[in-house]
Design an enzyme around this catalytic site. Structure first.
Site, mmCIF file in Angstrom:
data_model
loop_
_atom_site.group_PDB
_atom_site.id
_atom_site.type_symbol
_atom_site.label_atom_id
_atom_site.label_comp_id
_atom_site.label_asym_id
_atom_site.label_seq_id
_atom_site.Cartn_x
_atom_site.Cartn_y
_atom_site.Cartn_z
ATOM 1 N N ASP A 28 -4.329 7.669 -11.249
ATOM 2 C CA ASP A 28 -5.710 8.076 -10.965
ATOM 3 C C ASP A 28 -6.060 9.395 -11.662
ATOM 4 O O ASP A 28 -5.187 10.229 -11.889
ATOM 5 C CB ASP A 28 -5.868 8.234 -9.447
ATOM 6 C CG ASP A 28 -7.318 8.126 -9.012
ATOM 7 O OD1 ASP A 28 -8.171 7.759 -9.840
ATOM 8 O OD2 ASP A 28 -7.597 8.411 -7.835
ATOM 9 N N GLY A 29 -7.332 9.566 -11.951
ATOM 10 C CA GLY A 29 -7.824 10.852 -12.454
ATOM 11 C C GLY A 29 -8.199 10.867 -13.929
ATOM 12 O O GLY A 29 -8.529 11.929 -14.459
ATOM 13 N N GLY A 31 -10.861 9.688 -15.376
ATOM 14 C CA GLY A 31 -12.283 10.012 -15.537
ATOM 15 C C GLY A 31 -12.527 11.500 -15.366
ATOM 16 O O GLY A 31 -13.194 12.145 -16.184
ATOM 17 N N TRP A 33 -10.360 13.930 -15.569
ATOM 18 C CA TRP A 33 -9.661 14.663 -16.650
ATOM 19 C C TRP A 33 -10.593 14.800 -17.853
ATOM 20 O O TRP A 33 -10.722 15.876 -18.433
ATOM 21 C CB TRP A 33 -8.391 13.900 -17.027
ATOM 22 C CG TRP A 33 -7.560 14.508 -18.113
ATOM 23 C CD1 TRP A 33 -6.565 15.424 -17.960
ATOM 24 C CD2 TRP A 33 -7.638 14.228 -19.523
ATOM 25 N NE1 TRP A 33 -6.020 15.739 -19.187
ATOM 26 C CE2 TRP A 33 -6.658 15.013 -20.166
ATOM 27 C CE3 TRP A 33 -8.431 13.386 -20.308
ATOM 28 C CZ2 TRP A 33 -6.450 14.987 -21.540
ATOM 29 C CZ3 TRP A 33 -8.232 13.365 -21.679
ATOM 30 C CH2 TRP A 33 -7.254 14.159 -22.283
ATOM 31 N N HIS A 45 -9.396 7.412 -20.275
ATOM 32 C CA HIS A 45 -8.611 6.167 -20.206
ATOM 33 C C HIS A 45 -7.709 6.039 -21.435
ATOM 34 O O HIS A 45 -6.585 5.564 -21.339
ATOM 35 C CB HIS A 45 -9.527 4.949 -20.089
ATOM 36 C CG HIS A 45 -10.262 4.896 -18.776
ATOM 37 N ND1 HIS A 45 -9.642 5.132 -17.573
ATOM 38 C CD2 HIS A 45 -11.565 4.629 -18.464
ATOM 39 C CE1 HIS A 45 -10.515 5.021 -16.588
ATOM 40 N NE2 HIS A 45 -11.698 4.726 -17.106
ATOM 41 N N THR A 74 -9.046 -5.065 -8.058
ATOM 42 C CA THR A 74 -10.101 -6.070 -7.849
ATOM 43 C C THR A 74 -11.458 -5.363 -7.673
ATOM 44 O O THR A 74 -12.496 -5.925 -7.974
ATOM 45 C CB THR A 74 -9.775 -6.945 -6.608
ATOM 46 O OG1 THR A 74 -9.254 -6.108 -5.579
ATOM 47 C CG2 THR A 74 -8.766 -8.028 -6.919
ATOM 48 N N LEU A 139 14.424 -2.867 -17.544
ATOM 49 C CA LEU A 139 13.345 -2.456 -16.635
ATOM 50 C C LEU A 139 12.348 -3.586 -16.393
ATOM 51 O O LEU A 139 11.889 -4.229 -17.343
ATOM 52 C CB LEU A 139 12.605 -1.252 -17.246
ATOM 53 C CG LEU A 139 11.373 -0.763 -16.479
ATOM 54 C CD1 LEU A 139 11.788 -0.012 -15.209
ATOM 55 C CD2 LEU A 139 10.499 0.143 -17.348
ATOM 56 N N SER A 201 -5.285 2.680 -1.446
ATOM 57 C CA SER A 201 -6.302 1.925 -2.175
ATOM 58 C C SER A 201 -5.882 0.478 -2.452
ATOM 59 O O SER A 201 -5.957 0.008 -3.597
ATOM 60 C CB SER A 201 -6.665 2.625 -3.490
ATOM 61 O OG SER A 201 -7.219 3.880 -3.228
HETATM 62 C C1 FPP Z 1 -8.092 5.544 -12.563
HETATM 63 O O1 FPP Z 1 -8.766 6.677 -13.044
HETATM 64 C C2 FPP Z 1 -7.627 4.751 -13.657
HETATM 65 C C3 FPP Z 1 -8.046 3.496 -13.956
HETATM 66 C C4 FPP Z 1 -9.047 2.757 -13.171
HETATM 67 C C5 FPP Z 1 -7.523 2.807 -15.131
HETATM 68 C C6 FPP Z 1 -6.060 3.016 -15.403
HETATM 69 C C7 FPP Z 1 -5.807 2.522 -16.754
HETATM 70 C C8 FPP Z 1 -5.029 3.100 -17.683
HETATM 71 C C9 FPP Z 1 -4.200 4.302 -17.478
HETATM 72 C C10 FPP Z 1 -4.968 2.536 -19.055
HETATM 73 C C11 FPP Z 1 -4.748 1.071 -19.259
HETATM 74 C C12 FPP Z 1 -3.442 0.588 -18.831
HETATM 75 C C13 FPP Z 1 -2.597 -0.147 -19.572
HETATM 76 C C14 FPP Z 1 -1.441 -0.783 -18.883
HETATM 77 C C15 FPP Z 1 -2.699 -0.340 -21.022
HETATM 78 P P1 FPP Z 1 -10.305 6.864 -12.689
HETATM 79 O O2 FPP Z 1 -11.101 6.406 -13.832
HETATM 80 O O3 FPP Z 1 -10.616 6.206 -11.392
HETATM 81 O O4 FPP Z 1 -10.343 8.407 -12.579
HETATM 82 P P2 FPP Z 1 -11.295 9.272 -11.641
HETATM 83 O O5 FPP Z 1 -10.791 9.095 -10.242
HETATM 84 O O6 FPP Z 1 -11.070 10.631 -12.166
HETATM 85 O O7 FPP Z 1 -12.675 8.756 -11.824
#
Ligand code: FPP
Length: 245
Positions: A28-29, A31, A33, A45, A74, A139, A201
């Site tokens: 998480d984080g 966005g 960041w 991302h 989902t 792994l 979550s």
């Molecule tokens: C949460 O951060 C992150 C996600 C919803 C996407 C996670 C995806 C990746 C790290 C990349 C893709 C993965 C692979 C396996 C190639 P957020 O956007 O909710 O952050 P925020 O809480 O700061 O808004």
């Protein structure tokens, strides 16, 4: 097979005997960041995707049995079309760039979640990654995509009912666990969530029954190998009693 020696692990303050068998991460984080840097969320991302390599490699080299990453829930279908489209492109790009090295490192990829709702290109990349690495014995890298724990549990119940209707037998815990995406994988020992929130979550609710929870304010793109080692050290300091004394 672990590639780090016991001495290397000890140098990082880790005991080779009590590493978690299975680690899960809510990444998480991304966005926030990016927003802190005045950049669009999708920039986060991309940075988050780049962070994967180091964490996967460390898990594999340390001899951790399984790593489960929450990449798309989902609920994430509610995100703006543009953000979803970037995430899907990143997934396809990730697999095309990384699959050779993952395969060489004996990593076996499994997707937790229904793949069908994704665009065809994404679906194909996921199926290919699973098929190509199917016989690997290192792994277990699980990527949770279109994943929700309640849906996973309901699906397992449905499959158990279907089986029961055929056999007339009442399915026990083991039969139920065989229908979860994590079937046959090591017990979840450590669940990490980056980005400062302290909740699950809808992630691995059944599997997390006895997992140690580790929450860090660090945003996922800043979750370096050093931060991962801190989480593993914290895990090793916990007294795990599994309901006993
Ligand atoms: C949460 O951060 C992150 C996600 C919803 C996407 C996670 C995806 C990746 C790290 C990349 C893709 C993965 C692979 C396996 C190639 P957020 O956007 O909710 O952050 P925020 O809480 O700061 O808004």
């Amino acid at each position: 097979m672990a590639k780090f020696t016991s001495q290397q692990l000890q140098q990082w303050g880790l005991s080779p005997q009590s590493l978690p068998r299975h680690v899960a991460i809510v990444m998480d984080g991304n966005g926030r960041w990016a927003q802190e840097k005045g950049r669009p969320r999708t920039f986060g991302h991309r940075a988050g995707t780049e962070r994967l390599r180091e964490i996967i490699r460390f898990s594999s080299d340390a001899g951790i049995g399984a790593l489960t990453l929450y990449a798309f829930s989902t609920e994430n279908w509610r995100r703006p079309e543009e953000e979803k489209s970037v995430l899907f492109s990143l997934l396809v790009e990730y697999f095309s760039k990384e699959i050779d090295e993952l395969h060489e490192n004996n990593v076996r990829i499994t997707i937790f979640g229904e793949k069908d709702p994704f665009p065809q290109k994404v679906c194909q990349a996921l199926v290919r990654a699973e098929e190509r690495t199917r016989d690997n014995t290192g792994l277990r890298l699980n990527i949770a995509l279109n994943y929700g724990s309640r849906a996973e549990i309901c699906r397992a119940v449905r499959l158990c009912c279907e089986e029961s209707a055929k056999t007339g037998a009442y399915p026990g815990d083991e039969a139920f666990e065989q229908h979860l995406y994590s079937a046959g994988q090591p017990e979840l020992d450590l669940l990490i969530r980056t980005g400062g929130e302290q909740r699950l979550s809808n992630f691995l609710l059944y599997q997390a029954a006895y997992a140690e929870l580790y929450f860090t304010p660090v945003f996922w793109p800043d979750f370096t190998r050093e931060e991962y080692i801190l989480a593993l050290q914290a895990f090793q300091k916990r007294a795990r009693r599994f309901g006993g004394l």
